[in-house]
Scaffold this motif. Sequence first.
Motif, PDB file in Angstrom:
ATOM      1  N   LEU A 165      86.232  10.283  54.485  1.00 53.10           N
ATOM      2  CA  LEU A 165      87.019   9.057  54.322  1.00 53.10           C
ATOM      3  C   LEU A 165      88.501   9.365  54.460  1.00 53.10           C
ATOM      4  CD1 LEU A 165      87.474   6.117  53.641  1.00 53.10           C
ATOM      5  CD2 LEU A 165      87.375   6.722  51.238  1.00 53.10           C
TER       6      LEU A 165
ATOM      7  N   SER B 152      83.658  12.156  50.718  1.00 53.03           N
ATOM      8  CA  SER B 152      85.007  11.708  50.398  1.00 53.03           C
ATOM      9  C   SER B 152      86.031  12.251  51.379  1.00 53.03           C
ATOM     10  CB  SER B 152      85.363  12.154  48.977  1.00 53.03           C
ATOM     11  OG  SER B 152      84.391  11.698  48.066  1.00 53.03           O
TER      12      SER B 152
ATOM     13  N   LEU C  83      82.875  -0.027  50.492  1.00 55.03           N
ATOM     14  CA  LEU C  83      83.920   0.852  49.951  1.00 55.03           C
ATOM     15  C   LEU C  83      85.256   0.145  49.991  1.00 55.03           C
ATOM     16  CD1 LEU C  83      85.497   3.598  49.400  1.00 55.03           C
ATOM     17  CD2 LEU C  83      85.362   3.936  51.864  1.00 55.03           C
TER      18      LEU C  83
ATOM     19  N   MET D 183      78.432   9.727  49.332  1.00 52.37           N
ATOM     20  CA  MET D 183      79.391   9.550  50.406  1.00 52.37           C
ATOM     21  C   MET D 183      80.231  10.810  50.583  1.00 52.37           C
ATOM     22  SD  MET D 183      78.224   6.578  49.737  1.00 52.37           S
ATOM     23  CE  MET D 183      78.748   6.139  48.104  1.00 52.37           C
TER      24      MET D 183
ATOM     25  N   TYR E 126      76.144   0.673  51.746  1.00 57.50           N
ATOM     26  CA  TYR E 126      77.209   0.601  50.736  1.00 57.50           C
ATOM     27  C   TYR E 126      78.454  -0.063  51.301  1.00 57.50           C
ATOM     28  CZ  TYR E 126      79.472   4.545  53.129  1.00 57.50           C
ATOM     29  OH  TYR E 126      80.089   5.347  54.062  1.00 57.50           O
TER      30      TYR E 126
ATOM     31  N   GLY F 166      89.529   5.531  45.627  1.00 61.58           N
ATOM     32  CA  GLY F 166      88.574   4.571  46.177  1.00 61.58           C
ATOM     33  C   GLY F 166      87.311   4.492  45.354  1.00 61.58           C
ATOM     34  N   SER F 167      86.538   3.430  45.573  1.00 68.08           N
ATOM     35  CA  SER F 167      85.280   3.215  44.862  1.00 68.08           C
ATOM     36  C   SER F 167      84.216   2.753  45.844  1.00 68.08           C
ATOM     37  CB  SER F 167      85.445   2.175  43.754  1.00 68.08           C
ATOM     38  OG  SER F 167      86.286   2.660  42.722  1.00 68.08           O
ATOM     39  N   TYR F 168      82.985   3.246  45.623  1.00 69.64           N
ATOM     40  CA  TYR F 168      81.841   2.891  46.431  1.00 69.64           C
ATOM     41  C   TYR F 168      80.857   2.067  45.610  1.00 69.64           C
ATOM     42  CZ  TYR F 168      83.284   6.839  49.421  1.00 69.64           C
ATOM     43  OH  TYR F 168      83.970   7.706  50.222  1.00 69.64           O
TER      44      TYR F 168
ATOM     45  N   THR G  23      88.847  -1.198  53.719  1.00 68.92           N
ATOM     46  CA  THR G  23      87.541  -1.672  53.264  1.00 68.92           C
ATOM     47  C   THR G  23      86.525  -1.288  54.337  1.00 68.92           C
ATOM     48  OG1 THR G  23      87.899  -3.857  54.270  1.00 68.92           O
ATOM     49  CG2 THR G  23      88.497  -3.599  51.948  1.00 68.92           C
TER      50      THR G  23
ATOM     51  N   ASN H 140      89.376   1.321  49.352  1.00 68.09           N
ATOM     52  CA  ASN H 140      90.203   2.510  49.179  1.00 68.09           C
ATOM     53  C   ASN H 140      91.672   2.167  49.428  1.00 68.09           C
ATOM     54  OD1 ASN H 140      91.624   5.072  50.433  1.00 68.09           O
ATOM     55  ND2 ASN H 140      89.918   5.834  49.206  1.00 68.09           N
TER      56      ASN H 140
ATOM     57  N   THR I  34      83.322   6.899  42.322  1.00 65.92           N
ATOM     58  CA  THR I  34      84.767   6.684  42.335  1.00 65.92           C
ATOM     59  C   THR I  34      85.449   7.997  42.680  1.00 65.92           C
ATOM     60  OG1 THR I  34      84.647   4.924  40.679  1.00 65.92           O
ATOM     61  CG2 THR I  34      86.779   5.989  40.982  1.00 65.92           C
TER      62      THR I  34
END
Length: 280
Positions: A6, A3, A54, A1, A52, A70-72, A33, A56, A84
């Motif tokens: 995002l 980052s 996410l 991803m 995926y 955040g985490s994927y 989300t 965050n 992460t």
Amino acid sequence: MRSVFLLFLLGAAFMKVQAQQDSTSKTTITVATLYSSNVSYYGQVTNEKLPYILANVSLRFPVGFYLSAGSYKLLNYGSGLSETDIGGGFDFDFNDRLIAGIAYTRSFFPANSPLLQASNENNVNLSAGYTWNWLESSLSADYAFGEQNDVFLSLTNSKEINIGYLFNERNTLSIEPAIELSAGTRHFYQTYIIEKGKRDQANGIIKKPDSPGNPNSANTIAISSNSFDLLSYNFKLPLSLSRANYIAEISYQLSILGPKAETELKNQQSIFGLAFYYQL
């Protein structure tokens, strides 16, 4: 991803909500989300489809400084978290039209990650945006480093168009078509090919060694990765519903790779996404 992308999305959502709340003098928290039908790294998509989700959270202070984490989770790969991210940055408004920012993101990947960017755990981003009378332009420069080192440059032109209201005047519908050009180096691709080979062997997929003249050979990859080339053309069309403190969004992205794209990447890809942003 990606980052930094995002962080850009969170920033855009933050500015939309702030414009409605007019509350720039207070510290805010934005929770997001997202779902995407595939992973895109500067418009580049592997032949393996990787949808995926996410989660965050971003904390922003009135001075322009913010922190984000955040985490994927890839929906069809592995049982744990797929990535992460933690990061922070600073945005500065020169005036109503010009904004500039700097950000840093540290990413953590599991072993044998299938993501293109897994060898670039760190990312430093410099960005500038200008609002013209009829569109918005942004220029973003990224230095991604870790096991490999890459430089990326992205130019985006977009136009927000208000469609109207849904149910009442507090629910605003808008679309923001955008065209993005991304260019950069490809050192990250060397690591991706090596790790993919390890995964294929572990799964019993044995490939014959590349011949010296094969365009996918390691020597060819090493040479091409040093050049700075056009990576992709990206056409984006998000549809947003916004209220006082939240934004819900449906998006579509069409990515077309540049003329020097690697054979392991899809030349053309459609990506669909859903997102929800809530500001406290």
